[in-house]
Structure formats: structure tokens, C-alpha cells
Design a protein around this motif. Structure first.
Motif, PDB file in Angstrom:
ATOM      1  N   GLU A 112       0.847  -1.183   0.000  1.00 24.09           N
ATOM      2  CA  GLU A 112       0.000   0.000   0.000  1.00 24.09           C
ATOM      3  C   GLU A 112       0.886   1.237   0.000  1.00 24.09           C
ATOM      4  O   GLU A 112       2.045   1.182   0.376  1.00 24.09           O
ATOM      5  CB  GLU A 112      -0.852   0.021   1.278  1.00 24.09           C
ATOM      6  CG  GLU A 112      -1.880  -1.064   1.371  1.00 24.09           C
ATOM      7  CD  GLU A 112      -2.654  -0.966   2.682  1.00 24.09           C
ATOM      8  OE1 GLU A 112      -2.664   0.099   3.323  1.00 24.09           O
ATOM      9  OE2 GLU A 112      -3.243  -1.986   3.059  1.00 24.09           O
ATOM     10  N   SER A 113       0.292   2.343  -0.368  1.00 20.03           N
ATOM     11  CA  SER A 113       1.009   3.609  -0.319  1.00 20.03           C
ATOM     12  C   SER A 113       1.433   3.888   1.123  1.00 20.03           C
ATOM     13  O   SER A 113       0.673   3.638   2.057  1.00 20.03           O
ATOM     14  CB  SER A 113       0.091   4.717  -0.832  1.00 20.03           C
ATOM     15  OG  SER A 113       0.769   5.932  -0.839  1.00 20.03           O
ATOM     16  N   SER A 172       8.471  -1.437  -3.151  1.00 20.28           N
ATOM     17  CA  SER A 172       8.200  -0.001  -3.136  1.00 20.28           C
ATOM     18  C   SER A 172       9.449   0.815  -2.854  1.00 20.28           C
ATOM     19  O   SER A 172      10.385   0.345  -2.202  1.00 20.28           O
ATOM     20  CB  SER A 172       7.169   0.325  -2.048  1.00 20.28           C
ATOM     21  OG  SER A 172       5.938  -0.277  -2.327  1.00 20.28           O
TER      22      SER A 172
END
Length: 163
Positions: free
Chosen positions: A3-4, A65
């Protein structure tokens, strides 16, 4: 894909890298100087063109990420988060040369560990460093990582963290 991520520490703002950010390629090329890249994977020292940066981003973002670190609005570095298994992450960082020696690597990694540990009762973190990179070894030791093994000329350290 994670997720961000967005979090703050005392001196840093951290947020998931926006690949469409204007000037991103130039920012990355400017950050990865020879001095900054000397203990990093070989492709980090070869970011000379926008195409080099695109390929570098593709490789990392296919695995996990990138978190952009800023201090007072200026780029301070990046964190890397690669999920390995359930509640297990391979993590790393790169700090811009003007910010070396200010404790920001430790602070950034503490913030990341706290952020990722928040949603799981037990999390394992793995970090790999060049054995001659004494500064990164000190950062990992300050964070509580312990030496685990050496593979392909990289020393791996592990931290078991809980909420």
C-alpha cells in the motif's frame, strides 16, 4: 505491491515515490553520485540517462516499493521495501551526501520499521550491506539488527520486531 506509505519522523517526511513526479529522473541521477553509490548494487552507479533511471525504477518497483525521504522539502534519500513473505521485508536505504552523519539513516529506518510493524504482531526485517560499509553496519546495529550470514559478498542482517 505494498500500500502507499506515508509517515513522518522528527526530521523527515516519507511518502511512496510518485513515478510521475516532475524532475524525478534528474533527482535520482543527481542523488546517486559515485560516492553515494560505491557500496550499493552496481546498477545504482550507472544512472546517467533517463532510460537508465527508468530501467532502475522498473527493477525495484517490480519487487516492492520506494519511499521518498525529504527534509524541509528537500530530497534527503530513499527507502526500499521489498516484501519477501508474510510479515517479512527486505529493506534498505540511500541517503543524499549532504545529509550524511546526521543520524537520518537511522531515523528513516526506525520510522519505516515502526510503520511496517504497526499492522502485524511480528515482523522480520532483512538488510544486506557491503561488508566494508562500516557506516551502514553501525546503522543496522543501532536499530537492533544482528548479523545473520554472508552470501555473494553481501552481509545480511536480521531484525525481529513486534508491536
Amino acid at each position: 505491491m505494498l500500500e502507499s506509505m506515508t509517515f513522518q519522523t522528527d526530521h523527515l517526511q516519507a511518502e511512496t515515490l510518485d513515478r510521475t513526479r516532475p524532475g524525478l529522473h534528474e533527482e535520482i541521477m543527481a542523488l546517486f553520485t559515485d560516492k553515494v553509490s560505491r557500496f550499493l548494487p552496481p546498477d545504482c552507479g550507472q544512472l546517467r540517462t533517463q532510460d537508465d533511471v527508468e530501467q532502475w525504477l522498473d527493477r525495484r518497483l517490480n519487487l516492492g516499493s520506494i519511499v521518498r525521504l525529504t527534509r524541509a522539502g528537500e530530497l534527503a534519500g530513499y527507502l526500499f521495501v521489498f516484501p519477501e513473505a508474510a510479515a517479512q521485508y527486505r529493506i534498505g536505504y540511500v541517503i543524499a551526501e549532504p545529509y550524511w552523519g546526521k543520524g537520518l539513516a537511522t531515523e528513516a529506518m526506525q520510522g519505516l520499521i515502526k510503520h511496517l510493524t504497526h499492522s502485524a504482531p511480528q515482523v522480520q526485517f532483512i538488510a544486506g550491506i557491503d561488508p566494508v560499509n562500516a557506516a551502514s553496519r553501525k546503522v543496522l546495529e543501532k536499530l537492533g539488527f544482528g548479523y545473520d550470514h554472508t552470501q555473494a559478498e553481501i552481509d545480511y542482517y536480521v531484525l525481529e520486531a513486534s508491536q
